[in-house]
Motif scaffolding. Structure first.
Motif, PDB file in Angstrom:
ATOM      1  N   ALA A 121       0.871  -1.380  -0.124  1.00 27.53           N
ATOM      2  CA  ALA A 121       0.250  -0.309   0.002  1.00 27.53           C
ATOM      3  C   ALA A 121       1.132   1.256   0.232  1.00 27.53           C
ATOM      4  O   ALA A 121       0.233   2.231  -0.577  1.00 27.53           O
ATOM      5  N   TRP A 122       1.965   1.223   0.593  1.00 28.75           N
ATOM      6  CA  TRP A 122       2.810   2.244   0.686  1.00 28.75           C
ATOM      7  C   TRP A 122       3.544   3.075  -0.711  1.00 28.75           C
ATOM      8  O   TRP A 122       3.888   4.196  -1.215  1.00 28.75           O
ATOM      9  N   SER A 123       4.102   2.109  -1.209  1.00 23.68           N
ATOM     10  CA  SER A 123       4.197   1.697  -2.773  1.00 23.68           C
ATOM     11  C   SER A 123       3.450   2.592  -3.071  1.00 23.68           C
ATOM     12  O   SER A 123       3.434   3.420  -4.837  1.00 23.68           O
ATOM     13  N   TYR A 124       1.919   2.092  -3.740  1.00 27.70           N
ATOM     14  CA  TYR A 124       1.061   2.737  -3.763  1.00 27.70           C
ATOM     15  C   TYR A 124       0.932   4.104  -3.914  1.00 27.70           C
ATOM     16  O   TYR A 124       0.718   4.837  -4.573  1.00 27.70           O
ATOM     17  N   LEU A 125       0.749   5.114  -2.809  1.00 26.69           N
ATOM     18  CA  LEU A 125       1.085   5.887  -2.508  1.00 26.69           C
ATOM     19  C   LEU A 125       1.832   6.460  -2.113  1.00 26.69           C
ATOM     20  O   LEU A 125       1.477   8.089  -3.440  1.00 26.69           O
ATOM     21  N   GLU A 126       3.354   5.964  -2.588  1.00 28.53           N
ATOM     22  CA  GLU A 126       4.082   7.087  -3.330  1.00 28.53           C
ATOM     23  C   GLU A 126       3.683   6.866  -4.773  1.00 28.53           C
ATOM     24  O   GLU A 126       3.920   8.353  -5.130  1.00 28.53           O
ATOM     25  N   GLN A 127       3.699   6.399  -5.620  1.00 28.32           N
ATOM     26  CA  GLN A 127       3.301   6.484  -6.740  1.00 28.32           C
ATOM     27  C   GLN A 127       2.353   7.834  -7.160  1.00 28.32           C
ATOM     28  O   GLN A 127       2.154   8.052  -7.542  1.00 28.32           O
ATOM     29  N   THR A 128       1.258   7.293  -6.493  1.00 24.89           N
ATOM     30  CA  THR A 128      -0.311   8.174  -6.821  1.00 24.89           C
ATOM     31  C   THR A 128      -0.107   9.091  -6.012  1.00 24.89           C
ATOM     32  O   THR A 128      -0.153  10.177  -6.509  1.00 24.89           O
TER      33      THR A 128
ATOM     34  N   ASP B  85      -5.236 -13.729  -2.722  1.00 24.49           N
ATOM     35  CA  ASP B  85      -5.912 -14.377  -3.565  1.00 24.49           C
ATOM     36  C   ASP B  85      -7.283 -14.075  -3.448  1.00 24.49           C
ATOM     37  O   ASP B  85      -8.045 -13.788  -4.219  1.00 24.49           O
ATOM     38  N   TYR B  86      -7.536 -13.411  -2.147  1.00 29.16           N
ATOM     39  CA  TYR B  86      -9.195 -13.311  -1.863  1.00 29.16           C
ATOM     40  C   TYR B  86      -9.437 -11.596  -2.764  1.00 29.16           C
ATOM     41  O   TYR B  86     -10.041 -11.558  -3.010  1.00 29.16           O
ATOM     42  N   PHE B  87      -8.327 -10.789  -1.764  1.00 34.16           N
ATOM     43  CA  PHE B  87      -8.740  -9.497  -3.130  1.00 34.16           C
ATOM     44  C   PHE B  87      -8.002  -9.370  -4.160  1.00 34.16           C
ATOM     45  O   PHE B  87      -7.644  -8.487  -5.062  1.00 34.16           O
ATOM     46  N   GLY B  88      -7.245 -10.396  -5.014  1.00 29.96           N
ATOM     47  CA  GLY B  88      -6.823 -10.067  -6.218  1.00 29.96           C
ATOM     48  C   GLY B  88      -5.383 -10.008  -6.721  1.00 29.96           C
ATOM     49  O   GLY B  88      -5.152  -9.324  -8.044  1.00 29.96           O
ATOM     50  N   VAL B  89      -4.799  -9.825  -5.535  1.00 28.10           N
ATOM     51  CA  VAL B  89      -3.238  -9.203  -5.926  1.00 28.10           C
ATOM     52  C   VAL B  89      -2.536 -10.643  -5.977  1.00 28.10           C
ATOM     53  O   VAL B  89      -2.601 -11.248  -4.429  1.00 28.10           O
TER      54      VAL B  89
ATOM     55  N   THR C  51      -3.486  12.448   2.689  1.00 28.69           N
ATOM     56  CA  THR C  51      -3.432  13.068   1.742  1.00 28.69           C
ATOM     57  C   THR C  51      -3.712  12.636   0.356  1.00 28.69           C
ATOM     58  O   THR C  51      -4.016  13.136  -0.753  1.00 28.69           O
ATOM     59  N   ARG C  52      -5.566  13.034   0.417  1.00 28.26           N
ATOM     60  CA  ARG C  52      -6.617  12.215   0.483  1.00 28.26           C
ATOM     61  C   ARG C  52      -6.791  11.611  -0.990  1.00 28.26           C
ATOM     62  O   ARG C  52      -7.275  12.099  -2.289  1.00 28.26           O
ATOM     63  N   THR C  53      -5.828  10.316  -0.784  1.00 32.00           N
ATOM     64  CA  THR C  53      -5.502   9.858  -1.989  1.00 32.00           C
ATOM     65  C   THR C  53      -6.734   8.186  -1.377  1.00 32.00           C
ATOM     66  O   THR C  53      -7.133   7.465  -1.141  1.00 32.00           O
ATOM     67  N   GLU C  54      -7.514   8.234  -2.569  1.00 29.36           N
ATOM     68  CA  GLU C  54      -8.661   7.427  -2.530  1.00 29.36           C
ATOM     69  C   GLU C  54      -7.880   5.897  -2.089  1.00 29.36           C
ATOM     70  O   GLU C  54      -6.817   5.601  -2.656  1.00 29.36           O
ATOM     71  N   ILE C  55      -8.587   5.394  -1.132  1.00 28.96           N
ATOM     72  CA  ILE C  55      -7.737   3.613  -1.881  1.00 28.96           C
ATOM     73  C   ILE C  55      -8.930   2.654  -2.102  1.00 28.96           C
ATOM     74  O   ILE C  55      -9.996   2.327  -2.028  1.00 28.96           O
ATOM     75  N   PRO C  56      -7.749   2.224  -2.797  1.00 33.98           N
ATOM     76  CA  PRO C  56      -8.720   1.181  -3.895  1.00 33.98           C
ATOM     77  C   PRO C  56      -9.059   0.236  -2.975  1.00 33.98           C
ATOM     78  O   PRO C  56      -8.754  -0.471  -2.176  1.00 33.98           O
ATOM     79  N   LYS C  57     -10.726  -0.973  -3.484  1.00 35.33           N
ATOM     80  CA  LYS C  57     -11.331  -2.105  -2.744  1.00 35.33           C
ATOM     81  C   LYS C  57     -10.074  -3.047  -1.724  1.00 35.33           C
ATOM     82  O   LYS C  57      -9.409  -3.297  -1.240  1.00 35.33           O
ATOM     83  N   GLU C  58      -8.428  -2.969  -3.246  1.00 34.98           N
ATOM     84  CA  GLU C  58      -8.156  -4.460  -3.258  1.00 34.98           C
ATOM     85  C   GLU C  58      -6.978  -3.698  -1.756  1.00 34.98           C
ATOM     86  O   GLU C  58      -6.204  -4.592  -0.732  1.00 34.98           O
TER      87      GLU C  58
ATOM     88  N   ALA D  47     -12.903  -2.211   6.172  1.00 32.95           N
ATOM     89  CA  ALA D  47     -13.583  -2.998   5.950  1.00 32.95           C
ATOM     90  C   ALA D  47     -14.924  -2.549   4.470  1.00 32.95           C
ATOM     91  O   ALA D  47     -15.100  -3.486   4.631  1.00 32.95           O
ATOM     92  N   LYS D  48     -15.296  -1.474   5.115  1.00 35.00           N
ATOM     93  CA  LYS D  48     -16.282  -1.360   4.889  1.00 35.00           C
ATOM     94  C   LYS D  48     -15.962  -0.432   2.534  1.00 35.00           C
ATOM     95  O   LYS D  48     -16.460  -1.611   2.191  1.00 35.00           O
ATOM     96  N   ILE D  49     -14.636  -0.270   2.663  1.00 32.44           N
ATOM     97  CA  ILE D  49     -14.187  -0.100   1.932  1.00 32.44           C
ATOM     98  C   ILE D  49     -13.471  -1.309   0.427  1.00 32.44           C
ATOM     99  O   ILE D  49     -14.272  -1.568  -0.145  1.00 32.44           O
ATOM    100  N   ALA D  50     -13.039  -1.836   1.527  1.00 31.70           N
ATOM    101  CA  ALA D  50     -13.109  -3.306   1.229  1.00 31.70           C
ATOM    102  C   ALA D  50     -14.030  -4.183   1.198  1.00 31.70           C
ATOM    103  O   ALA D  50     -14.364  -5.233   0.115  1.00 31.70           O
ATOM    104  N   GLY D  51     -15.404  -3.838   1.033  1.00 30.07           N
ATOM    105  CA  GLY D  51     -16.495  -4.716   1.192  1.00 30.07           C
ATOM    106  C   GLY D  51     -16.939  -5.831   1.728  1.00 30.07           C
ATOM    107  O   GLY D  51     -16.915  -6.777   0.834  1.00 30.07           O
ATOM    108  N   VAL D  52     -16.220  -6.166   3.225  1.00 29.04           N
ATOM    109  CA  VAL D  52     -16.178  -7.419   3.600  1.00 29.04           C
ATOM    110  C   VAL D  52     -16.666  -7.339   4.497  1.00 29.04           C
ATOM    111  O   VAL D  52     -17.078  -6.079   5.724  1.00 29.04           O
ATOM    112  N   ASN D  53     -17.081  -8.084   5.977  1.00 31.59           N
ATOM    113  CA  ASN D  53     -17.731  -8.031   7.021  1.00 31.59           C
ATOM    114  C   ASN D  53     -16.920  -8.636   7.530  1.00 31.59           C
ATOM    115  O   ASN D  53     -15.681  -9.698   8.055  1.00 31.59           O
ATOM    116  N   LEU D  54     -16.130  -7.196   8.741  1.00 29.52           N
ATOM    117  CA  LEU D  54     -14.859  -6.911   9.996  1.00 29.52           C
ATOM    118  C   LEU D  54     -15.033  -8.535  10.328  1.00 29.52           C
ATOM    119  O   LEU D  54     -13.626  -9.564  10.172  1.00 29.52           O
TER     120      LEU D  54
END
Lengths: 311, 311
Positions: B22-29, B52-56, B132-139, B172-179
């Motif tokens: 996630a940090w690498s994504y944030l650095e890029q974005t 596997d669950y989040f397709g990464v 940084t107001r960066t949107e967090i992708p679901k995965e 959990a809300k963004i990821a769409g799972v029940n905690l």
């Protein structure tokens, strides 16, 4: 609830005093912690000007946390233990706010640590006020502004970060001062060397570096006229030689920095003046030479010396 | 622009993988930096479930930064050099995002360093996205949530910070799972010990501590049924004795942690089992005993052992 001491480094400069004073206020205001700001030495003349200007009392000077009845501390503007309170290894470090490299530092427990490669620790404290939506009192804005001005020589040093000018503008507004006018007056207050002995002068802001087995002392004094300092060259050289003899410095490099024009005169004595000349590609005459545009020991002197001594 | 490697610690756990990804994504974005996330070892079974669950995709596994053509690195979820990339002393450390104590760490230059005493490194990365107001992708939300769940055993460990439950809810809300449902499924995936040899089992998550001159190994395995593990006690004891002989551990303490009920069974072998018994005020029977409510090695086992061994 026992108190938490907040302090900057030994031989405090304006950024050390300002960042610790403001951070302690933030801890109390934003998080309700029982902190007390202290200093590990007396303020220098520049800092005394700042405290007087904004009506802030001289902080208590302490040597040991335990002697103050404190077992928890917060460090600003430093992390290396040799620059910190004498019993740093015996206390719990809760937080560090700093803009230096990390070395000779460790903790027993997880902590809050916030380091950014910016112009001053005060810049980081400013951001923490913003993030916690804590109002910055006028005198704290003045102190933080002064810490930033001091560390960056009014935003002219290459250590200035791209984000720092906007920080300075905002703080100047809150503090109710004109950035350029106030900044220059403050820096000038630190250049009053007339009532300093030569021995004091070469020790105001001096650090030792081990370069390829040599103990090299690199000191810096700020002035508005390099010639004012060079007029005292013979007594300064005596003081340098005494310091070298007492501390086994192989070399002593004094930066006499013109804060108005952002240049330095380099006065160098010791065993390796050829290495000093090679470092800056100049020729010392009567032990000194002009180094155009140099104001930062960290970025414009020490790396060049390191490379030359290792070459 | 040469690439910057971003990675968590050796023997990566879910928080190490999640926080670095996630940090690498944030650095890029957020800052447009040329980063690449890598891992210093293969993901464990829990982390494999998460990816596997989040397709990464499974991250590239590297041993050396220089071999990857990188001279700049960013560390997440660790700072101690012995837990980092093999050539950590030869590269420039640009940033550290972590929630551990600081030890055996230093840099040549100022850096960005952000440590908070919270439940996971993922919690800190989450806050940086918000700031940084960066949107967090679901995965990425899924990975960060998993890092936090893993390190806090679904917010039950005493290492959980007061701010962590709200972080978990939002992720959990963004990821769409029940905690609760997702958290338990994920933790259970890491408890599949059936296809692990006893030697692997006692080394999945093990650290060595020097306690009053004794080398004490403290390992932990998660399970949904302590008896499942105790059924293999004799082969586990053989593996422990082999490890002790090979590594000169004076003592070996294995926490068998019931993630459903938040208790641990302690299996202890070695020269100082009396000290282990005194630490927890229990009596080992057939080399093991029940430790009610204990799930954190860092907070509920190592400090108690330290005190007992020094007593």
């Amino acid at each position: 609830m026992s108190k938490i001491l907040v302090f900057g480094h030994q031989n405090p400069d304006t950024d050390a005093i300002a960042s610790s004073y403001a951070w302690s206020y933030l801890e109390q205001t934003a998080w309700g912690r029982n902190t007390e700001m202290v200093a590990l030495g007396a303020p220098n003349e520049e800092t005394a000007f700042v405290l007087d200007y904004f009506g802030v009392q001289t902080p208590p000077i302490v040597k040991s946390a335990k002697a103050e009845g404190a077992s928890q501390v917060i460090l600003t503007d430093h992390n290396e233990f040799q620059q910190s309170i004498s019993d740093i290894r015996d206390v719990d470090i809760l937080a560090v706010i700093d803009h230096h490299r990390v070395a000779n530092f460790e903790t027993a427990n997880p902590l809050y640590m916030r380091l950014e490669p910016v112009g001053s620790a005060s810049s980081i404290v400013f951001r923490a006020f913003k993030e916690t939506r804590t109002e910055i009192p006028k005198e704290i804005a003045g102190l933080l502004l002064s810490g930033l001005i001091s560390d960056t020589l009014l935003l002219k040093s290459p250590t200035t970060h791209a984000s720092d000018p906007a920080v300075a503008e905002e703080l100047a507004k809150i503090a109710g001062v004109n950035l350029q006018e106030y900044g220059l007056a403050m820096l000038k207050a630190g250049t009053n060397l007339a009532n300093k002995s030569a021995a004091e002068l070469v020790d105001i802001d001096a650090k030792t570096f081990e370069l390829n087995g040599n103990q090299v002392r690199v000191a810096q004094v700020n002035t508005v006229d390099i010639n004012d300092v060079l007029e005292r060259q013979s007594e300064i050289e005596e003081a340098i030689k005494a310091s070298q003899a007492a501390n086994n410095y192989s070399d002593f490099v004094l930066m006499i920095t013109d804060i108005l024009n952002s240049n330095s005169e380099i006065l160098a004595l010791g065993n390796n003046t050829d290495k000093v000349e090679a470092a800056f590609n100049f020729k010392l005459e009567d032990n000194h030479a002009f180094l155009k545009g140099a104001v930062s020991r960290k970025k414009q002197v020490v790396p060049q010396l390191t490379q030359s001594f290792n070459g």
